[in-house]
Design an enzyme around this catalytic site. Structure first.
Site, short mmCIF file in Angstrom:
data_model
loop_
_atom_site.label_atom_id
_atom_site.label_comp_id
_atom_site.label_asym_id
_atom_site.label_seq_id
_atom_site.Cartn_x
_atom_site.Cartn_y
_atom_site.Cartn_z
N HIS A 38 0.86 -1.18 0.00
CA HIS A 38 0.00 0.00 0.00
C HIS A 38 0.90 1.23 0.00
CE1 HIS A 38 -3.49 2.45 0.45
NE2 HIS A 38 -3.09 2.95 1.61
N HIS A 50 -2.79 9.25 1.17
CA HIS A 50 -2.84 8.04 0.34
C HIS A 50 -4.24 7.85 -0.21
CE1 HIS A 50 -4.39 5.54 3.91
NE2 HIS A 50 -4.04 6.69 4.44
N CYS A 160 -3.52 2.98 -5.38
CA CYS A 160 -2.73 3.80 -4.45
C CYS A 160 -1.34 4.11 -5.00
CB CYS A 160 -2.63 3.10 -3.09
SG CYS A 160 -1.86 1.45 -3.14
#
Length: 269
Positions: A38, A50, A160
């Site tokens: 991530h 994010h 992301c």
């Protein structure tokens, strides 16, 4: 020691300590026992901007997309009151570093690497040949998108890592079909594709080692060919015009542009 850590990051691992990252860095952490990573942009003050699926933010009901960041947005951060801030109907979130990492290790993505270093990195989503813009520009993009969104989350076309890559470079792929900027997504597709293409070679190569070598080479080349730093179908897009280029909004009028310029001047003052 910090300089040595940055050098080692490029040769051995992208893992870094918290005191080594700087505002504007593209950071990431692994989830689900290294199944996927991530990504986000460190903006300073122990804060990370994010991008996550909106469904994870608005509902506790499970979905297939939650595999990519199954964090409960309802759990309040005990340290930072603004942790978890986002605009309605937006997947761009401001989190503290602790909540972003979720007890995971911290890694920093590399920019401007040579082709040989890029190919040597077997796992995608760790580096790119594209050159990063100055930290101030990177942070401006991240904070602007925090207020205005980054479109709809898509595992392969707008995830992301795509968010962090855009904040760092301002590069946008002109072709709206196909895959986004994400090296992680390219790896997911590149490995099966390389195996499929190399399958007929099994009839010509009796050695499994030879087939494996060819497959690995095809995998690396497919990753390199889709890297945003070498693609020819990318353009530089200002963050203020990003929504228009992606079809999220109508072109801005002159009054709106002047208003945004005035707001930026006020922030500077």
């Amino acid at each position: 020691m910090k300089t040595l850590g940055r050098v080692k990051m490029g040769l051995l691992s992208n893992k870094v300590e918290r005191d080594e990252i700087k505002p504007g860095d593209h950071i990431y952490t692994y989830r689900a026992v290294f199944t996927y990573s991530h990504h986000g942009v460190f903006v300073g003050g122990s804060k990370v901007v994010h991008f996550r699926p909106e469904r994870n933010l608005d509902s506790s009901v499970g979905s297939s997309s939650e595999l990519y960041d199954p964090i409960s947005p309802q759990s309040a951060c005990p340290i930072f009151p603004d942790c978890g801030f986002r605009q309605s109907n937006s997947g761009v979130v401001l989190s503290c570093l602790d909540c972003f990492l979720r007890n995971g290790s911290l890694y920093c993505s590399e920019y401007g690497v040579t082709p040989s270093v890029f190919v040597a990195k077997v796992r995608g989503g760790t580096c790119t040949t594209a050159v990063s813009d100055p930290p101030g520009t990177v942070i401006h993009r991240a904070m602007y998108l925090l207020q205005n969104g980054f479109g709809n989350y898509d595992i392969f076309q707008n995830n992301c890592e795509d968010f962090a890559l855009y904040c760092k470079t301002g590069l946008l792929i002109m072709e709206k079909l196909g895959f986004g900027r994400s090296g992680q997504a390219s790896s997911v597709i590149g490995a099966p594709l390389a195996a499929l293409i190399s399958s007929p070679l099994k009839l010509l190569m009796p050695s499994l080692v030879g087939v494996a070598t060819v497959t690995a080479g095809m995998y690396c080349m497919s990753r390199y060919a889709t890297d945003i730093g070498v693609r020819s179908d990318v353009i530089k897009v200002t963050v203020e015009d990003l929504a228009v280029n992606l079809g999220w909004a109508a072109p801005r009028d002159e009054a709106a542009q002047e208003n945004e310029a005035s707001n930026r001047q006020l922030i500077t003052l």
